[in-house]
Design an enzyme around this catalytic site. Structure first.
Site, mmCIF file in Angstrom:
data_model
loop_
_atom_site.group_PDB
_atom_site.id
_atom_site.type_symbol
_atom_site.label_atom_id
_atom_site.label_comp_id
_atom_site.label_asym_id
_atom_site.label_seq_id
_atom_site.Cartn_x
_atom_site.Cartn_y
_atom_site.Cartn_z
ATOM 1 N N ARG A 1 -7.117 -21.817 -0.924
ATOM 2 C CA ARG A 1 -6.215 -21.187 0.033
ATOM 3 C C ARG A 1 -4.969 -22.048 0.174
ATOM 4 O O ARG A 1 -5.034 -23.186 0.643
ATOM 5 C CB ARG A 1 -6.891 -21.028 1.398
ATOM 6 N N LEU B 1 11.267 1.334 7.243
ATOM 7 C CA LEU B 1 10.647 1.668 5.972
ATOM 8 C C LEU B 1 11.385 2.846 5.337
ATOM 9 O O LEU B 1 11.707 3.808 6.029
ATOM 10 C CB LEU B 1 9.178 2.050 6.193
ATOM 11 N N TYR C 1 0.830 -1.204 0.000
ATOM 12 C CA TYR C 1 0.000 0.000 0.000
ATOM 13 C C TYR C 1 0.861 1.249 0.000
ATOM 14 O O TYR C 1 2.058 1.203 0.316
ATOM 15 C CB TYR C 1 -0.957 0.000 1.197
ATOM 16 N N LYS D 1 6.607 -2.050 2.311
ATOM 17 C CA LYS D 1 5.417 -1.383 2.846
ATOM 18 C C LYS D 1 4.214 -2.313 2.663
ATOM 19 O O LYS D 1 3.328 -2.099 1.820
ATOM 20 C CB LYS D 1 5.186 -0.029 2.178
ATOM 21 N N ARG E 1 8.302 3.430 -4.743
ATOM 22 C CA ARG E 1 8.286 2.496 -3.615
ATOM 23 C C ARG E 1 7.202 1.441 -3.800
ATOM 24 O O ARG E 1 7.380 0.277 -3.436
ATOM 25 C CB ARG E 1 8.088 3.256 -2.301
ATOM 26 N N HIS F 1 -0.497 -21.553 0.858
ATOM 27 C CA HIS F 1 0.571 -20.602 1.143
ATOM 28 C C HIS F 1 1.374 -20.239 -0.107
ATOM 29 O O HIS F 1 1.894 -19.131 -0.216
ATOM 30 C CB HIS F 1 1.519 -21.173 2.209
ATOM 31 N N GLU G 1 12.682 2.701 14.063
ATOM 32 C CA GLU G 1 11.746 3.743 13.636
ATOM 33 C C GLU G 1 10.625 3.795 14.659
ATOM 34 O O GLU G 1 10.750 3.234 15.746
ATOM 35 C CB GLU G 1 11.226 3.453 12.230
#
Length: 285
Positions: free
Chosen positions: A100, A206, A32, A149, A51, A102, A182
């Site tokens: 589903r 980040l 995101y 991110k 990014r 992995h 951070e």
């Protein structure tokens, strides 16, 4: 009712629906970005998109759009929602799979969801109007790929909530060596004897766009010494100033960590100059 974007459609937010088999829902498998925009002018649009591409590449998700298409999407959302001060939120997952598992499924179509949300009037270099942050501190217990991110933000959310539970606005994090990484939703800078310092980019933090822009501005337009290096817990507590940086905060002064005041407990003069320079030059990067 806000207009959002979902998989090639601009629709009212209450009509947006995503499959429960989407791997973003099942695995938090997505990337995101949050891009601030004031009066139709974006801050750091290209660094944010760069990014985004890097994050998608790290997860093996092809970018659904070209650079021009992403830019057009952001601009159209701002126009459709007709708000002066907004952030554009972009969320891309690997998409849905009937099973589903992995392992990455083959031939899924990425899910693209984007919307705007209102943000406060952009910060100004004024000590009287600035928000002085009081924060908590904790050992950093997140995963070891914080340079991505990812939408998988549980670790960040739990650290952030720790600060909220203590009546604070953020939580500053330190690794097992008591070195600054951070904060739960921000990068961190400290100032000591007119030297501005921040941890170097690695897998623990980040690569913040506001961090990137601020460093570029300070190096080009100020005479301050800038250092990107490991910073100890003791150095943070003994700093003359501590700042948080993020796309929606810009540069936020920290005056107290846990029970310890930072210097005099007042917003510092170097923050004032840094915010002045950032306000002046931020649209150029």
């Amino acid at each position: 009712m806000n207009t959002v974007y979902l998989n090639n459609q601009f629709i009212p937010s209450n009509e947006a629906k995503i499959s429960p088999m989407d791997r973003g829902f099942l695995f938090g498998e997505g990337i995101y970005e949050v891009i601030p925009c004031y009066e139709g002018k974006f801050i750091g649009l290209q660094p944010h998109l760069d990014r985004l591409y890097n994050g998608l590449k790290s997860l093996g998700i092809p970018s659904p759009f070209s650079n021009d298409k992403w830019t057009e999407l952001c601009q159209k959302l701002v126009t459709l929602n007709n708000e002066a001060n907004v952030a554009v939120y972009i969320h891309v997952t690997r998409g849905s799979s009937p099973i589903r598992n992995h392992a990455y499924p083959k031939d899924t179509i990425p899910t693209v969801f984007a919307f705007t949300f209102e943000i406060p009037t952009q910060p100004v270099p004024d000590k009287h109007s600035a928000t002085a942050y009081k924060v908590s501190s904790q050992q950093d217990l997140r995963w070891k790929r914080c340079q991505i991110k990812s939408t998988s933000l549980l670790g960040n959310v739990m650290h952030f909530q720790h600060g909220i539970n203590e009546g604070n606005k953020e939580t500053i994090l330190f690794n097992e060596l008591d070195q600054l990484t951070e904060a739960s939703s921000s990068n961190v800078f400290i100032v000591k004897h007119n030297i501005i310092m921040t941890p170097p980019l690695d897998n623990q933090i980040l690569p913040g766009v506001t961090r990137h822009i601020l460093l570029a501005i300070l190096k080009e337009h100020s005479k301050f010494t800038i250092e990107e290096r490991a910073i100890s817990y003791k150095e943070v507590l003994n700093a003359d100033e501590v700042w948080l940086t993020s796309s929606t905060k810009e540069i936020a002064p920290v005056v107290k960590i846990d029970n310890d005041m930072i210097s005099s407990g007042e917003i510092g003069d170097i923050w004032l100059e840094a915010q002045r320079l950032f306000s002046q030059y931020k649209y150029q990067y």
